[in-house]
Design an enzyme around this catalytic site. Structure first.
Site, PDB file in Angstrom:
ATOM      1  N   HIS A 131     116.927  80.652  89.239  1.00  0.00           N
ATOM      2  CA  HIS A 131     117.334  81.275  90.490  1.00  0.00           C
ATOM      3  C   HIS A 131     118.788  81.703  90.374  1.00  0.00           C
ATOM      4  O   HIS A 131     119.603  80.933  89.869  1.00  0.00           O
ATOM      5  CB  HIS A 131     117.197  80.274  91.651  1.00  0.00           C
ATOM      6  CG  HIS A 131     117.734  80.801  92.935  1.00  0.00           C
ATOM      7  ND1 HIS A 131     117.046  81.724  93.691  1.00  0.00           N
ATOM      8  CD2 HIS A 131     118.919  80.576  93.590  1.00  0.00           C
ATOM      9  CE1 HIS A 131     117.764  82.026  94.764  1.00  0.00           C
ATOM     10  NE2 HIS A 131     118.907  81.345  94.720  1.00  0.00           N
ATOM     11  N   ARG A 176     108.740 113.791  57.891  1.00  0.00           N
ATOM     12  CA  ARG A 176     109.887 114.122  58.741  1.00  0.00           C
ATOM     13  C   ARG A 176     111.180 113.822  57.986  1.00  0.00           C
ATOM     14  O   ARG A 176     111.172 113.006  57.072  1.00  0.00           O
ATOM     15  CB  ARG A 176     109.831 113.212  59.970  1.00  0.00           C
ATOM     16  CG  ARG A 176     110.224 113.847  61.270  1.00  0.00           C
ATOM     17  CD  ARG A 176     110.242 112.777  62.333  1.00  0.00           C
ATOM     18  NE  ARG A 176     108.946 112.581  62.943  1.00  0.00           N
ATOM     19  CZ  ARG A 176     108.536 113.198  64.045  1.00  0.00           C
ATOM     20  NH1 ARG A 176     109.323 114.041  64.643  1.00  0.00           N
ATOM     21  NH2 ARG A 176     107.350 112.954  64.549  1.00  0.00           N
ATOM     22  N   GLY A 185      99.884 108.616  63.301  1.00  0.00           N
ATOM     23  CA  GLY A 185     100.251 108.777  64.710  1.00  0.00           C
ATOM     24  C   GLY A 185      99.496 109.847  65.457  1.00  0.00           C
ATOM     25  O   GLY A 185      98.312 110.098  65.206  1.00  0.00           O
ATOM     26  N   LEU A 197     105.871 111.444  84.117  1.00  0.00           N
ATOM     27  CA  LEU A 197     106.665 110.782  85.153  1.00  0.00           C
ATOM     28  C   LEU A 197     108.031 110.329  84.635  1.00  0.00           C
ATOM     29  O   LEU A 197     109.026 110.406  85.355  1.00  0.00           O
ATOM     30  CB  LEU A 197     105.893 109.612  85.754  1.00  0.00           C
ATOM     31  CG  LEU A 197     104.581 110.038  86.447  1.00  0.00           C
ATOM     32  CD1 LEU A 197     103.899 108.868  87.106  1.00  0.00           C
ATOM     33  CD2 LEU A 197     104.823 111.146  87.470  1.00  0.00           C
ATOM     34  N   GLU A 198     108.098 109.887  83.364  1.00  0.00           N
ATOM     35  CA  GLU A 198     109.418 109.505  82.836  1.00  0.00           C
ATOM     36  C   GLU A 198     110.335 110.730  82.767  1.00  0.00           C
ATOM     37  O   GLU A 198     111.491 110.684  83.198  1.00  0.00           O
ATOM     38  CB  GLU A 198     109.273 108.856  81.450  1.00  0.00           C
ATOM     39  CG  GLU A 198     108.683 107.453  81.528  1.00  0.00           C
ATOM     40  CD  GLU A 198     108.628 106.701  80.195  1.00  0.00           C
ATOM     41  OE1 GLU A 198     108.231 105.542  80.217  1.00  0.00           O
ATOM     42  OE2 GLU A 198     108.979 107.278  79.132  1.00  0.00           O
ATOM     43  N   ALA A 251     103.582 102.212  71.058  1.00  0.00           N
ATOM     44  CA  ALA A 251     104.309 101.830  69.846  1.00  0.00           C
ATOM     45  C   ALA A 251     104.123 100.350  69.499  1.00  0.00           C
ATOM     46  O   ALA A 251     103.896  99.998  68.335  1.00  0.00           O
ATOM     47  CB  ALA A 251     105.790 102.138  70.029  1.00  0.00           C
ATOM     48  N   GLY A 302     109.071 107.962  62.933  1.00  0.00           N
ATOM     49  CA  GLY A 302     107.965 108.617  63.634  1.00  0.00           C
ATOM     50  C   GLY A 302     108.335 109.199  64.986  1.00  0.00           C
ATOM     51  O   GLY A 302     109.520 109.361  65.310  1.00  0.00           O
TER      52      GLY A 302
HETATM   53  P1  NAI Z   1      98.750 110.292  79.733  1.00  0.00           P
HETATM   54  O1  NAI Z   1      97.377 110.142  79.235  1.00  0.00           O
HETATM   55  O2  NAI Z   1      99.578 109.121  80.092  1.00  0.00           O
HETATM   56  O3  NAI Z   1      98.734 111.233  81.044  1.00  0.00           O
HETATM   57  C1  NAI Z   1      98.197 112.532  81.043  1.00  0.00           C
HETATM   58  C2  NAI Z   1      97.925 112.934  82.484  1.00  0.00           C
HETATM   59  O4  NAI Z   1      97.578 114.305  82.491  1.00  0.00           O
HETATM   60  C3  NAI Z   1      96.779 112.164  83.108  1.00  0.00           C
HETATM   61  O5  NAI Z   1      97.192 111.658  84.347  1.00  0.00           O
HETATM   62  C4  NAI Z   1      95.700 113.226  83.255  1.00  0.00           C
HETATM   63  O6  NAI Z   1      94.853 113.007  84.350  1.00  0.00           O
HETATM   64  C5  NAI Z   1      96.546 114.498  83.433  1.00  0.00           C
HETATM   65  N1  NAI Z   1      95.847 115.741  83.115  1.00  0.00           N
HETATM   66  C6  NAI Z   1      94.988 115.960  82.110  1.00  0.00           C
HETATM   67  N2  NAI Z   1      94.550 117.249  82.166  1.00  0.00           N
HETATM   68  C7  NAI Z   1      95.174 117.830  83.217  1.00  0.00           C
HETATM   69  C8  NAI Z   1      95.127 119.151  83.802  1.00  0.00           C
HETATM   70  N3  NAI Z   1      94.362 120.114  83.311  1.00  0.00           N
HETATM   71  N4  NAI Z   1      95.914 119.416  84.884  1.00  0.00           N
HETATM   72  C9  NAI Z   1      96.684 118.427  85.418  1.00  0.00           C
HETATM   73  N5  NAI Z   1      96.742 117.168  84.908  1.00  0.00           N
HETATM   74  C10 NAI Z   1      95.997 116.885  83.820  1.00  0.00           C
HETATM   75  O7  NAI Z   1      99.465 111.219  78.658  1.00  0.00           O
HETATM   76  P2  NAI Z   1     101.007 111.519  78.376  1.00  0.00           P
HETATM   77  O8  NAI Z   1     101.834 111.291  79.591  1.00  0.00           O
HETATM   78  O9  NAI Z   1     101.029 112.884  77.776  1.00  0.00           O
HETATM   79  O10 NAI Z   1     101.393 110.437  77.305  1.00  0.00           O
HETATM   80  C11 NAI Z   1     100.736 110.450  76.026  1.00  0.00           C
HETATM   81  C12 NAI Z   1     100.699 109.074  75.427  1.00  0.00           C
HETATM   82  O11 NAI Z   1     101.989 108.650  75.104  1.00  0.00           O
HETATM   83  C13 NAI Z   1     100.083 108.072  76.371  1.00  0.00           C
HETATM   84  O12 NAI Z   1      98.915 107.586  75.762  1.00  0.00           O
HETATM   85  C14 NAI Z   1     101.103 107.008  76.519  1.00  0.00           C
HETATM   86  O13 NAI Z   1     100.516 105.745  76.257  1.00  0.00           O
HETATM   87  C15 NAI Z   1     102.174 107.306  75.474  1.00  0.00           C
HETATM   88  N6  NAI Z   1     103.479 107.137  76.062  1.00  0.00           N
HETATM   89  C16 NAI Z   1     103.908 105.896  76.408  1.00  0.00           C
HETATM   90  C17 NAI Z   1     105.120 105.718  77.007  1.00  0.00           C
HETATM   91  C18 NAI Z   1     105.562 104.349  77.387  1.00  0.00           C
HETATM   92  O14 NAI Z   1     105.027 103.382  76.856  1.00  0.00           O
HETATM   93  N7  NAI Z   1     106.497 104.201  78.289  1.00  0.00           N
HETATM   94  C19 NAI Z   1     106.014 106.833  77.308  1.00  0.00           C
HETATM   95  C20 NAI Z   1     105.468 108.089  76.919  1.00  0.00           C
HETATM   96  C21 NAI Z   1     104.252 108.210  76.314  1.00  0.00           C
END
Ligand code: NAI
Length: 468
Positions: free
Chosen positions: A447, A36, A146, A188-189, A323, A41
């Protein structure tokens, strides 16, 4: 330049650059390869950092619109300037990637620009943008390449209308309607960001709950909170097709139980159904063993099936794709190469979702303990009864601590709270030191702070909370 190194790290994400710095601190002549343009990353360039910048800015915008008035702050006209918000995000990313560049220089690490390919157990080829190929030798190679977003069959991410998180971090205008496929971390984020900035957001999730792996109590409370914020959910539903019609997308999905089909037309589709490890053909050609999810198999020393080639971070078959897990592995692997006792405790890795309120968890969930037949007791405390949360008008959410019945040892904790991501560190330390709920209950907490809810939840394990 001398092309011989003790350690060559491939990838400069939180796993790779940390492994390189620790290797150099331990006296190894170290190089770090990055394809990159900037270092850091996915996390720094198109992941954690830019998303947190937009989460922070969009929350301020939302608060200024919806909450300032009740605090006695009257603002005449609040207007969104999305391009300025994006500029601010890009500036933060640049600052942090430059910071990593500075750290590599400070630690006398050679930054090799280009794509690294492992030729054999001691040889790496780096091809730069101009096509020039250089060969480097290393006693040890650390793979830290990654992960990349995955998609679904029949859905092609174009980063324009059908986007991954990368595209959803750089929309030029606020889309009117967004469909988010996947109710996990990214889904969700980013739903929160665009909802606050004015989009109609619908999340389609395959399971009947959001965030798989999260404690069910927390998951259902979190869903209620997000619903109240106006995010629509279609749970237990499978997306079957996304078609592009002119500048719109049409998303078809089927409810798993009833088999009822539905269709939503929208301006953008965010595909957030998980990430897969970023494995090059060199790794496959060399015969480095992968598991059935195409992740590199490593032993407790992070060694792959080829001696002297190590792997860490999202690319391996251990722990969550986070991370901070990769950073800890970066430190551990360098120490192991140096003959020290590097170690990562996979039972105590916090996970945080940076929505508003934040959600954080560590250790085991109640569902996992049930499956493992471990007897436990639970202590819960709502933020509705926490004075600081009350004065800040942040009363949503609760703390849940789970301790082993017999020993009182803390096995897990989850919470929803405005500052959950910071509070979870207390439990990480407690669990690392093998604390009991009683240890936490008897620790003086300042507190008025949100952290008092943790102390109260620990007291509730023994059914003696004071303020509830
Ligand atoms: P994720 O594994 O968190 O969520 C993917 C979701 O997609 C699951 O709920 C799953 O059931 C759903 N899904 C799968 N196939 C589907 C379908 N055909 N139709 C509808 N829903 C379906 O994956 P995400 O959100 O893409 O994140 C990837 C990675 O990045 C995660 O492992 C996470 O740990 C990491 N991450 C961490 C963050 C943090 O620490 N705040 C922020 C963003 C990502």
């Amino acid at each position: 330049m001398d092309n011989n190194f003790d350690v060559i790290v491939i990838g400069s994400g939180p796993g790779g650059y940390v492994a390189a710095i620790r290797s150099s601190q331990l006296g190894f002549k170290t190089a770090c390869i990055e394809s990159r343009k900037t270092l850091g990353g996915t996390c720094l360039n198109v992941g954690c950092i830019p998303s947190k910048s937009l989460l922070n800015a969009s929350e301020m915008y939302h608060k200024a619109q919806k909450e300032f008035d009740s605090l006695g702050i009257e603002v005449d006209k609040i207007k969104l300037n999305l391009s300025k918000m994006m500029d601010n995000k890009n500036k933060s990313v640049l600052n942090l990637t430059k910071g990593v560049e500075f750290l590599l220089k400070k630690n006398k690490i050679t930054h090799l620009k280009g794509k690294g390919l492992i030729k054999d157990k001691n040889t790496v080829q780096v091809s730069d943008k101009s096509g020039t190929k250089n060969i480097y030798k290393a006693k040890n190679i650390i793979i830290a390449t990654g992960s990349v977003p995955t998609s679904l069959p029949n859905i092609k991410i174009d980063e324009n209308i059908i986007v991954s998180s990368t595209g959803a971090l750089s929309f030029k205008e606020v889309p009117k309607d967004i469909v988010v496929i996947g109710g996990g971390y990214i889904g969700l984020e980013l739903s929160s960001v665009w909802k606050r900035l004015g989009s109609n957001v619908t999340v389609i999730e395959f399971l009947d709950h959001i965030i798989p792996g999260m404690d069910k109590d927390i998951s259902s409370e979190f869903l209620k909170i997000l619903n109240k914020q106006g995010i629509n959910f279609k749970l237990d539903s499978k997306v079957t097709n996304v078609n592009l019609i002119k500048n719109k997308a049409v998303v078809d999905f089927t409810h798993n139980k009833s088999q009822i089909r539905e269709r939503i037309e929208c301006d953008k589709v965010l595909v957030a159904v998980g990430r897969k490890s970023n494995i090059g053909y060199d790794i496959k050609n060399l015969g480095i063993k992968l598991n059935n999810k195409e992740k590199i198999q490593v032993n407790e020393k992070f060694e792959t099936s080829i001696k002297n080639i190590y792997a860490i971070g999202d690319v391996i078959d251990k722990g969550p794709m986070l991370a901070h897990k990769a950073e800890d592995e970066g430190i551990a692997v360098a120490e192991i190469i140096a003959g020290q006792a590097g170690h990562v405790n996979y039972n105590v890795i916090p996970a945080v979702i940076y929505t508003s309120p934040e959600v954080a968890m560590i250790g085991k969930t109640e569902e996992e303990l049930k499956k493992e037949n471990i007897k436990y007791k639970i202590g819960k405390f709502p933020f509705l009864a926490n004075s600081r949360a009350k004065v800040n008008n942040e009363t949503e959410g609760f703390v849940k601590i789970i301790a082993e019945s017999k020993t009182d040892k803390v096995l897990g904790m989850s919470l929803i709270c405005s500052v959950a991501g910071s509070l979870i560190s207390e439990l990480a330390i407690a669990m690392e030191f093998g604390a009991s709920a009683e240890d936490i209950a008897r620790t003086c907490h300042a507190h008025p702070t949100h952290s008092e809810a943790i102390k109260e939840a620990a007291m509730a394990v023994d059914k003696r909370p004071i303020h509830f």
